[in-house]
Design a protein around this motif. Structure first.
Motif, PDB file in Angstrom:
ATOM      1  N   CYS A   1       0.879  -1.165   0.000  1.00 52.67           N
ATOM      2  CA  CYS A   1       0.000   0.000   0.000  1.00 52.67           C
ATOM      3  C   CYS A   1       0.920   1.219   0.000  1.00 52.67           C
ATOM      4  O   CYS A   1       1.863   1.297   0.783  1.00 52.67           O
ATOM      5  CB  CYS A   1      -0.880   0.006   1.246  1.00 52.67           C
ATOM      6  N   TRP A   2       0.664   2.172  -0.876  1.00 53.25           N
ATOM      7  CA  TRP A   2       1.545   3.328  -1.030  1.00 53.25           C
ATOM      8  C   TRP A   2       0.938   4.601  -0.440  1.00 53.25           C
ATOM      9  O   TRP A   2       1.370   5.702  -0.738  1.00 53.25           O
ATOM     10  CB  TRP A   2       1.857   3.527  -2.517  1.00 53.25           C
ATOM     11  N   GLY A   3      -0.039   4.459   0.455  1.00 53.52           N
ATOM     12  CA  GLY A   3      -0.759   5.605   0.995  1.00 53.52           C
ATOM     13  C   GLY A   3      -0.017   6.412   2.050  1.00 53.52           C
ATOM     14  O   GLY A   3      -0.370   7.543   2.318  1.00 53.52           O
TER      15      GLY A   3
ATOM     16  N   MET B   1      -2.390  -3.972   6.287  1.00 47.68           N
ATOM     17  CA  MET B   1      -2.205  -2.529   6.430  1.00 47.68           C
ATOM     18  C   MET B   1      -2.383  -2.115   7.884  1.00 47.68           C
ATOM     19  O   MET B   1      -3.351  -2.488   8.533  1.00 47.68           O
ATOM     20  CB  MET B   1      -3.173  -1.786   5.524  1.00 47.68           C
ATOM     21  N   LEU B   2      -1.428  -1.343   8.395  1.00 46.55           N
ATOM     22  CA  LEU B   2      -1.434  -0.938   9.788  1.00 46.55           C
ATOM     23  C   LEU B   2      -2.044   0.445  10.013  1.00 46.55           C
ATOM     24  O   LEU B   2      -2.535   0.730  11.092  1.00 46.55           O
ATOM     25  CB  LEU B   2       0.002  -0.939  10.330  1.00 46.55           C
ATOM     26  N   CYS B   3      -2.011   1.312   9.040  1.00 44.20           N
ATOM     27  CA  CYS B   3      -2.407   2.701   9.254  1.00 44.20           C
ATOM     28  C   CYS B   3      -3.917   2.916   9.159  1.00 44.20           C
ATOM     29  O   CYS B   3      -4.395   3.982   9.516  1.00 44.20           O
ATOM     30  CB  CYS B   3      -1.694   3.608   8.259  1.00 44.20           C
ATOM     31  N   GLY B   4      -4.675   1.952   8.661  1.00 43.87           N
ATOM     32  CA  GLY B   4      -6.109   2.137   8.508  1.00 43.87           C
ATOM     33  C   GLY B   4      -6.440   3.102   7.390  1.00 43.87           C
ATOM     34  O   GLY B   4      -7.414   3.831   7.452  1.00 43.87           O
TER      35      GLY B   4
ATOM     36  N   ARG C   1      -5.943  -0.775  -0.592  1.00 47.13           N
ATOM     37  CA  ARG C   1      -4.603  -0.206  -0.642  1.00 47.13           C
ATOM     38  C   ARG C   1      -4.544   0.932  -1.658  1.00 47.13           C
ATOM     39  O   ARG C   1      -5.300   0.974  -2.618  1.00 47.13           O
ATOM     40  CB  ARG C   1      -3.576  -1.271  -0.995  1.00 47.13           C
ATOM     41  N   THR C   2      -3.629   1.851  -1.440  1.00 47.03           N
ATOM     42  CA  THR C   2      -3.388   2.931  -2.378  1.00 47.03           C
ATOM     43  C   THR C   2      -2.396   2.431  -3.422  1.00 47.03           C
ATOM     44  O   THR C   2      -1.354   1.895  -3.084  1.00 47.03           O
ATOM     45  CB  THR C   2      -2.805   4.159  -1.658  1.00 47.03           C
ATOM     46  N   GLN C   3      -2.730   2.591  -4.688  1.00 50.51           N
ATOM     47  CA  GLN C   3      -1.871   2.102  -5.758  1.00 50.51           C
ATOM     48  C   GLN C   3      -0.679   3.016  -5.969  1.00 50.51           C
ATOM     49  O   GLN C   3      -0.733   4.217  -5.721  1.00 50.51           O
ATOM     50  CB  GLN C   3      -2.649   1.993  -7.061  1.00 50.51           C
ATOM     51  N   HIS C   4       0.409   2.422  -6.445  1.00 52.48           N
ATOM     52  CA  HIS C   4       1.610   3.178  -6.808  1.00 52.48           C
ATOM     53  C   HIS C   4       1.313   3.894  -8.133  1.00 52.48           C
ATOM     54  O   HIS C   4       0.572   3.374  -8.977  1.00 52.48           O
ATOM     55  CB  HIS C   4       2.787   2.209  -6.987  1.00 52.48           C
TER      56      HIS C   4
END
Length: 69
Positions: free
Chosen positions: A16-18, A28-31, A36-39
């Protein structure tokens, strides 16, 4: 300090690239949402940096350039 953002990662679909954590897509740890955020390479292709105006130049050296007299 923020991690260096990779211009062309080998497997961008695995992370995840967020945020600066670059968590695994399945842990994913950040919630940062439920997906996921794409690259940018996944969205815009290989030339994404040029198309978006991003600069990944090496930092300038501490030595001043030599001048011809």
């Amino acid at each position: 300090m923020a991690k260096k953002f990779p211009q062309q990662p080998a497997h961008p679909e695995r992370n995840c690239w967020g945020c600066d954590r670059y968590c695994a897509a399945d842990a994913m740890l950040c919630g940062n949402g439920s997906e996921r955020t794409q690259h940018p390479i996944e969205l815009f292709g290989i030339e994404w940096a040029r198309a978006c105006g991003a600069e990944f130049a090496e930092p300038a050296s501490a030595d001043p350039p030599a001048t011809a007299a």
